[in-house]
Design an enzyme around this catalytic site. Structure first.
Site, PDB file in Angstrom:
ATOM      1  N   HIS A  28       0.854  -1.198   0.000  1.00  9.64           N
ATOM      2  CA  HIS A  28       0.000   0.000   0.000  1.00  9.64           C
ATOM      3  C   HIS A  28       0.886   1.242   0.000  1.00  9.64           C
ATOM      4  O   HIS A  28       1.544   1.551   0.998  1.00  9.64           O
ATOM      5  CB  HIS A  28      -0.884  -0.029   1.261  1.00  9.64           C
ATOM      6  N   ASP A  83       2.474   3.323   2.849  1.00 11.54           N
ATOM      7  CA  ASP A  83       1.434   4.335   2.652  1.00 11.54           C
ATOM      8  C   ASP A  83       2.036   5.586   1.993  1.00 11.54           C
ATOM      9  O   ASP A  83       2.046   5.673   0.782  1.00 11.54           O
ATOM     10  CB  ASP A  83       0.745   4.660   3.984  1.00 11.54           C
ATOM     11  N   GLN A 117      -9.771   9.922  -3.408  1.00  9.16           N
ATOM     12  CA  GLN A 117      -9.303  10.653  -2.211  1.00  9.16           C
ATOM     13  C   GLN A 117     -10.409  11.514  -1.592  1.00  9.16           C
ATOM     14  O   GLN A 117     -10.461  11.698  -0.382  1.00  9.16           O
ATOM     15  CB  GLN A 117      -8.114  11.539  -2.611  1.00  9.16           C
ATOM     16  N   GLU A 135     -10.162   4.580   8.320  1.00  6.71           N
ATOM     17  CA  GLU A 135      -8.874   5.179   8.712  1.00  6.71           C
ATOM     18  C   GLU A 135      -9.169   6.354   9.626  1.00  6.71           C
ATOM     19  O   GLU A 135      -9.105   7.521   9.241  1.00  6.71           O
ATOM     20  CB  GLU A 135      -8.079   5.635   7.473  1.00  6.71           C
ATOM     21  N   HIS A 181      -9.624   1.897   1.294  1.00  3.74           N
ATOM     22  CA  HIS A 181      -9.181   2.568   2.517  1.00  3.74           C
ATOM     23  C   HIS A 181     -10.387   2.508   3.460  1.00  3.74           C
ATOM     24  O   HIS A 181     -11.417   3.128   3.176  1.00  3.74           O
ATOM     25  CB  HIS A 181      -8.839   4.032   2.233  1.00  3.74           C
ATOM     26  N   HIS A 189       1.291   5.405  -2.041  1.00  2.66           N
ATOM     27  CA  HIS A 189       0.706   6.418  -2.938  1.00  2.66           C
ATOM     28  C   HIS A 189       1.843   7.031  -3.736  1.00  2.66           C
ATOM     29  O   HIS A 189       2.464   8.005  -3.301  1.00  2.66           O
ATOM     30  CB  HIS A 189      -0.024   7.497  -2.131  1.00  2.66           C
TER      31      HIS A 189
HETATM   32 FE   FE2 Z   1      -3.330   5.155   1.822  1.00  5.77          FE
END
Ligand code: FE2
Length: 424
Positions: free
Chosen positions: A58, A310, A153, A214, A211, A60
């Site tokens: 995972h 991440d 997002q 979180e 996701h 970005h």
């Molecule tokens: Fe993430």
């Protein structure tokens, strides 16, 4: 005929006797103590640990290496990070994404990571980052497996045409579809967003990587709906729940219930210890929650859980160098998994478990007939590797050496001069 390359004196996990690994045509041809054929080239592992590559479950890539742009995150919080990223994202260009992503992928390769799953933000009508990362995927394909997830997002229900953009990204070649149900305005909209993500995944026959929860909010219970959808649709083996940090704060009776459902669905989980320990617990006074999902409990149920970095030097997390050993080291500390067998299980989380999350475990591992993807660590075993986070001295992808690093040795001159390597 001579073989291409042999790695001599390799220490495999759970095996005392050193072996020689013979590579030919990019595949592992033979593993034995006495190779029958002479190699054109050989590398002596000198009894050091040799394992399959690390897996980044995972990350970005589209936001990596943007820390400080257009300004630093002063509070270090997720919310200030989101604000800064919204400004930086407006300036994204194809060249910008490609150059940062390639740089970070080289950091991964240099540290033994050859399998990467990256989320890519689709909340941009021109899908610039998606197009750029698809180019990167193709460019690195000869030596790195890169999977891309269409990641909303800003949520699906309120962002204009989010579903259409996700669908367009899938048609362009993105591998899977994601979601952010805890960022939707209400519980009901979060549930609806999950249903739409699964509908889209079924329609395009792709995996789901959401996701999920979180947050420290113990009322954030989207994992149960992800698990339910995966179970009802028979989609669990292709579904990953990322973060699930709210589970840290669930009462034990509810955590048990939701894990039972996850077990029925056979879900995959991904924890992100570096960003989770930094970004969670921010509304707490003392005691402060650690905000990492229930890693030990997930493992104890036989469910698959792997690890991700991440963010790497972006507005959400300004640190890191894409080292999966650092991620695992943080995991075992935060989760108090310091028992000897537990540490070995944490090493699994950045290797085999990651390959399972990416559904690439069939071709993964050091076995005759499998692709020659592995690395030599400057360590005697996996616990030593987690403790010292040493150099990955040789990285081999499809039979080719793609990275090498000199091990760290320190010259200490007190009463006499000696070279130390921090081994016991
Ligand atoms: Fe993430």
């Amino acid at each position: 005929m001579k073989n291409q390359l042999t790695i001599k004196n390799a220490k495999l996990r759970n095996q005392e006797q050193l072996v020689n690994i013979v590579i030919d045509q990019g595949m592992i041809r033979q593993i034995s103590t006495h190779p029958e054929v002479e190699a054109n080239e050989s590398i002596d592992a000198q009894g050091n640990l040799v394992t399959p590559p690390f897996v980044q479950s995972h990350v970005h890539l589209d936001s990596a290496l943007t820390a400080g742009e257009p300004r630093e995150n002063i509070s270090g919080t997720l919310y200030e990070g989101i604000e800064i990223w919204a400004q930086r994202q407006k300036k994204i260009t194809r060249e910008d994404v490609i150059s940062r992503a390639l740089k970070i992928i080289k950091w991964h390769v240099g540290q033994g990571t050859l399998l990467i799953r990256s989320h890519v933000d689709i909340c941009d009508p021109s899908l610039t980052a998606v197009k750029a990362l698809l180019e990167v995927k193709e460019k690195v394909a000869p030596y790195v497996t890169l999977q891309l997830v269409a990641f909303p997002q800003e949520g699906i229900m309120d962002y204009p045409q989010a579903l259409e953009l996700m669908e367009e990204a899938l048609k362009m070649g993105v591998d899977g579809v994601g979601g952010t149900p805890h960022l939707e305005f209400t519980r009901e909209e979060g549930v609806a967003s999950i249903n739409r993500v699964f509908d889209l995944a079924e329609m395009h026959d792709c995996f789901v990587d959401i996701h999920c929860d979180e947050t420290d909010d113990e009322q954030s219970r989207f994992l149960e709906h992800v698990a339910l959808q995966a179970y009802r649709r028979g989609y669990g083996a292709r579904t990953t729940a990322g973060h699930t940090t709210a589970m840290h704060s669930y009462n034990n009776a509810y955590a048990d219930k939701v894990l039972n459902l996850a077990q029925r669905a056979n879900l995959h989980f991904v924890a992100n210890p570096l960003s989770n320990i930094s970004l969670m617990g921010r509304f707490d006074n003392y005691p402060k929650r650690r905000g990492l999902t229930r890693v030990r409990e997930i493992l104890e149920r036989g469910l698959n859980i792997s690890l991700g970095h991440d963010n790497v030097m972006d507005p959400f997390y300004g640190l890191g160098m894409a080292s999966m050993l650092q991620v695992a080291n943080m995991c075992l500390h935060v989760c108090q998994m310091t028992g000897i067998d537990e540490m070995k299980r944490v090493f699994d989380m950045i290797t085999l478990n990651g390959a399972k999350t990416l559904q690439l475990d069939d071709a993964y591992g050091i076995e005759e007939g499998k692709p020659a993807n592995f690395m030599v660590l400057d360590a005697c075993d996996e616990v030593d590797a987690l403790r010292r986070m040493p150099a990955i001295t040789t990285v081999i992808s499809r039979g080719q050496v793609v990275a090498s690093t000199e091990p760290v040795r320190t010259r200490v001159a007190l009463e006499s001069e000696e070279i130390i390597d921090y081994r016991k």
